[in-house]
Design an enzyme around this catalytic site. Structure first.
Site, PDB file in Angstrom:
ATOM      1  N   GLU A  61       4.696  -3.683   5.269  1.00 18.89           N
ATOM      2  CA  GLU A  61       3.937  -2.911   4.282  1.00 18.89           C
ATOM      3  C   GLU A  61       2.632  -2.392   4.887  1.00 18.89           C
ATOM      4  OE1 GLU A  61       5.379  -1.956   1.716  1.00 18.89           O
ATOM      5  OE2 GLU A  61       7.072  -3.328   1.895  1.00 18.89           O
ATOM      6  N   HIS A 118       3.221   0.849   6.503  1.00 17.13           N
ATOM      7  CA  HIS A 118       3.147   2.010   5.603  1.00 17.13           C
ATOM      8  C   HIS A 118       1.695   2.453   5.410  1.00 17.13           C
ATOM      9  CE1 HIS A 118       7.324   2.246   4.697  1.00 17.13           C
ATOM     10  NE2 HIS A 118       7.392   1.084   4.077  1.00 17.13           N
ATOM     11  N   HIS A 156       0.061   6.058   6.358  1.00 13.66           N
ATOM     12  CA  HIS A 156      -0.736   6.860   5.431  1.00 13.66           C
ATOM     13  C   HIS A 156      -2.056   7.276   6.075  1.00 13.66           C
ATOM     14  CE1 HIS A 156      -3.022   7.148   1.362  1.00 13.66           C
ATOM     15  NE2 HIS A 156      -2.515   8.313   1.696  1.00 13.66           N
TER      16      HIS A 156
END
Length: 229
Positions: free
Chosen positions: A102, A105, A109
């Site tokens: 996670e 991610h 971003h």
């Protein structure tokens, strides 16, 4: 109305469902296995996630706990990384692997990773396709309107494309997670192999979802062509 729910093309749906069931069982079983293997440094997942984010220069992402098992996700709009009950607070190899994924991610971003941007852009289209495709398809079949059926199939294509776009995003996040865990020496060799197995099993669920969606799309196209004939 053609024998939509009883014809031979239904085997494609069954194959897709079987693939998805196997992938789901595999990820749950793999996670369960390595959730009993503790990392040698005894650091809980949320602390490692915070460490990864800070090392990447990310200080504006909150880490929160969320109910459920394997409900972990990163919300780019809210800048929140949510870890599930089975991950948050755990020092297991499985939990840390998921938390690092996670974080991958969040780093995507921050860097403006193009596939992540494309996936975010496609979310509204995928949601429209998911909600409207089947009602329109069923209505087209009931009324015998091939044009309406084709509109429904086109909307379902949005769902398939979203699944396709998701693959590189998820695989890249897992690759980032493994590289980070290895570079920071947060795991021993056997622990790292366990994390790889957990993340590989998780990635295969996205492959299964895409395969299932493609099989369903093929079925719909076959039905549409048969109706035209």
């Amino acid at each position: 109305m053609p024998y939509y729910f009883y014809d031979a093309t239904y085997i494609l749906v069954l194959i897709g469902a079987l693939i998805s069931m196997i992938a789901s069982w595999n990820v749950k079983n793999t996670f369960r296995t390595y959730s009993r293997v503790w990392n040698s440094r005894n650091i809980p997942s949320q602390d490692i996630a915070q460490m990864i984010l800070h090392d990447a220069g990310i200080y504006d992402v909150r880490i929160e706990r969320i109910r459920g098992d394997l409900t972990d996700h990163y919300s780019p709009n809210e800048k929140v990384l949510r870890l599930s009950d089975s991950v948050y607070g755990s020092t297991s190899v499985a939990a840390i692997g998921v938390a690092a994924h996670e974080c991958g991610h969040a780093i995507q971003h921050q860097e403006g990773y193009a596939p992540l941007k494309l996936r975010s852009f496609s979310v509204p289209l995928a949601n429209i396709g998911s909600r409207l495709s089947w009602p329109i398809i069923v209505l087209g079949l009931i009324l015998g309107w091939s044009g309406l059926l084709e509109v429904g199939i086109l909307l379902f294509v949005f769902v398939v494309v979203f699944q396709l776009i998701t693959l590189p995003v998820e695989f890249d996040a897992s690759h980032r997670a493994i590289r980070i865990l290895e570079a920071k020496q947060l795991f021993g060799d056997q622990e790292l192999q366990g994390a790889k197995k957990v993340l590989t099993a998780a990635a295969l669920t996205y492959v299964a979802a895409l395969a299932s969606a493609i099989l369903q799309l093929v079925r719909l196209i076959l039905i549409s062509r048969r109706n035209d004939d």
